[in-house]
Design a protein around this motif. Structure first.
Motif, PDB file in Angstrom:
ATOM      1  N   GLN A  47       0.832  -1.203   0.000  1.00  0.00           N
ATOM      2  CA  GLN A  47       0.000   0.000   0.000  1.00  0.00           C
ATOM      3  C   GLN A  47       0.867   1.255   0.000  1.00  0.00           C
ATOM      4  O   GLN A  47       0.540   2.258  -0.653  1.00  0.00           O
ATOM      5  N   SER A  48       1.975   1.203   0.725  1.00  0.00           N
ATOM      6  CA  SER A  48       2.884   2.343   0.777  1.00  0.00           C
ATOM      7  C   SER A  48       3.474   2.630  -0.600  1.00  0.00           C
ATOM      8  O   SER A  48       3.557   3.790  -1.028  1.00  0.00           O
ATOM      9  N   LYS A  53       3.528   5.886  -5.649  1.00  0.00           N
ATOM     10  CA  LYS A  53       3.356   5.983  -7.102  1.00  0.00           C
ATOM     11  C   LYS A  53       2.259   6.980  -7.469  1.00  0.00           C
ATOM     12  O   LYS A  53       2.311   7.608  -8.530  1.00  0.00           O
ATOM     13  N   ARG A  54       1.271   7.120  -6.587  1.00  0.00           N
ATOM     14  CA  ARG A  54       0.192   8.081  -6.834  1.00  0.00           C
ATOM     15  C   ARG A  54       0.637   9.507  -6.523  1.00  0.00           C
ATOM     16  O   ARG A  54      -0.092  10.464  -6.789  1.00  0.00           O
ATOM     17  N   GLY A  55       1.790   9.628  -5.914  1.00  0.00           N
ATOM     18  CA  GLY A  55       2.273  10.951  -5.554  1.00  0.00           C
ATOM     19  C   GLY A  55       1.846  11.397  -4.179  1.00  0.00           C
ATOM     20  O   GLY A  55       2.038  12.560  -3.800  1.00  0.00           O
ATOM     21  N   ASP A  56       1.276  10.480  -3.396  1.00  0.00           N
ATOM     22  CA  ASP A  56       0.837  10.805  -2.033  1.00  0.00           C
ATOM     23  C   ASP A  56       1.954  10.426  -1.058  1.00  0.00           C
ATOM     24  O   ASP A  56       1.937   9.364  -0.432  1.00  0.00           O
ATOM     25  N   ALA A  59       0.945   9.746   2.782  1.00  0.00           N
ATOM     26  CA  ALA A  59       0.328   8.438   3.022  1.00  0.00           C
ATOM     27  C   ALA A  59       1.366   7.327   2.896  1.00  0.00           C
ATOM     28  O   ALA A  59       1.368   6.364   3.682  1.00  0.00           O
ATOM     29  N   ALA A  60       2.257   7.472   1.923  1.00  0.00           N
ATOM     30  CA  ALA A  60       3.297   6.462   1.717  1.00  0.00           C
ATOM     31  C   ALA A  60       4.189   6.359   2.953  1.00  0.00           C
ATOM     32  O   ALA A  60       4.535   5.254   3.398  1.00  0.00           O
ATOM     33  N   HIS A  61       4.546   7.513   3.514  1.00  0.00           N
ATOM     34  CA  HIS A  61       5.399   7.523   4.706  1.00  0.00           C
ATOM     35  C   HIS A  61       4.678   6.897   5.894  1.00  0.00           C
ATOM     36  O   HIS A  61       5.270   6.099   6.640  1.00  0.00           O
ATOM     37  N   ASP A  62       3.411   7.254   6.071  1.00  0.00           N
ATOM     38  CA  ASP A  62       2.637   6.721   7.193  1.00  0.00           C
ATOM     39  C   ASP A  62       2.509   5.204   7.095  1.00  0.00           C
ATOM     40  O   ASP A  62       2.704   4.487   8.086  1.00  0.00           O
TER      41      ASP A  62
END
Length: 234
Positions: A47-48, A53-56, A59-62
């Protein structure tokens, strides 16, 4: 830390001890909890990556941090399982023996390294390592034994497979001449003594070392060397 899912045999509790149903169940519970956490970590990591890849980035870090925390929980469950089964399998082990049933490869490596260092610091002469025969491993290939052999080679220790193929005899003295026969755990270190220049054999095994000089021979040799030294000076 990620442990390879490889352990000795089909049972974690050494079958030679008899029983062990409750012990096996608790061990399976702990390993099962670890596997669940590993699956959860893999899901969070995926999910991260998708969030990144979506540029978020937030959220990726969390999700990445959550994956790390879950990985630590998995390691904790595996550590509990390793400690638990080690205590059970070694509760009645001889003082010169270590049983690795139920351990993953990396766990077994850590245990053996620490035990060898401890025994060497105590000036112990040998160690019996129960590595299993690999009867229940994939394709009947032993995984723990090669790992222990590598450790012995790295540490410059001689070793051999015992008559019981699921057990190894490791010489901690640095002597590279292994006996043909290894004593059973608890029987001590079977190394020949020399009396009057004749080799004494124990248990069928042979260690080779030169006979010790008698005190008289040492004095004679010292006198000869002193005489030669005086002649050279003159």
């Amino acid at each position: 830390m990620s442990y390879p899912m490889t352990q000795i045999g089909g049972r974690a509790f050494n079958p030679s001890h008899g029983g062990g149903g409750d012990t096996e169940a608790e061990y399976d519970r702990l390993r099962g909890a670890a596997r669940e956490k590993i699956g959860e970590r893999q899901s969070l990591s995926a999910q991260s990556q998708n969030a990144y890849k979506r540029g978020d980035g937030a959220a990726a870090h969390d999700l990445s941090q959550r994956a790390k925390r879950v990985a630590e929980e998995a390691d904790n469950f595996n550590k509990q399982a390793s400690d638990y089964i080690f205590r059970a399998n070694n509760a009645h082990a001889k003082s010169d023996e270590i049983d690795l049933h139920g351990q993953y490869v990396e766990e077994a490596e850590d245990l053996v390294r620490k035990r060898i260092e401890t025994e060497k610091s105590r000036h112990a002469t040998h160690l019996h390592v129960i590595v299993g025969k690999g009867n229940h491993s994939v394709n009947h290939i032993q995984k723990i034994k090669p790992a222990v052999e590598n450790i012995c080679r790295e540490m410059g220790l001689a070793y051999k497979t015992e008559a019981n193929e699921g057990r190894m005899y490791v010489d901690l003295t640095g002597n590279q001449d292994m006996p043909d026969y290894a004593p059973e755990p608890g029987q001590g270190y079977h190394r020949p003594d020399y009396q009057g220049g004749h080799q004494q054999q124990h248990g069928g095994g042979q260690y080779h070392r030169p006979p010790q000089q008698t005190q008289e021979e040492q004095l004679v040799e010292a006198g000869i060397k002193k005489c030669i030294s005086c002649c050279i000076i003159m």
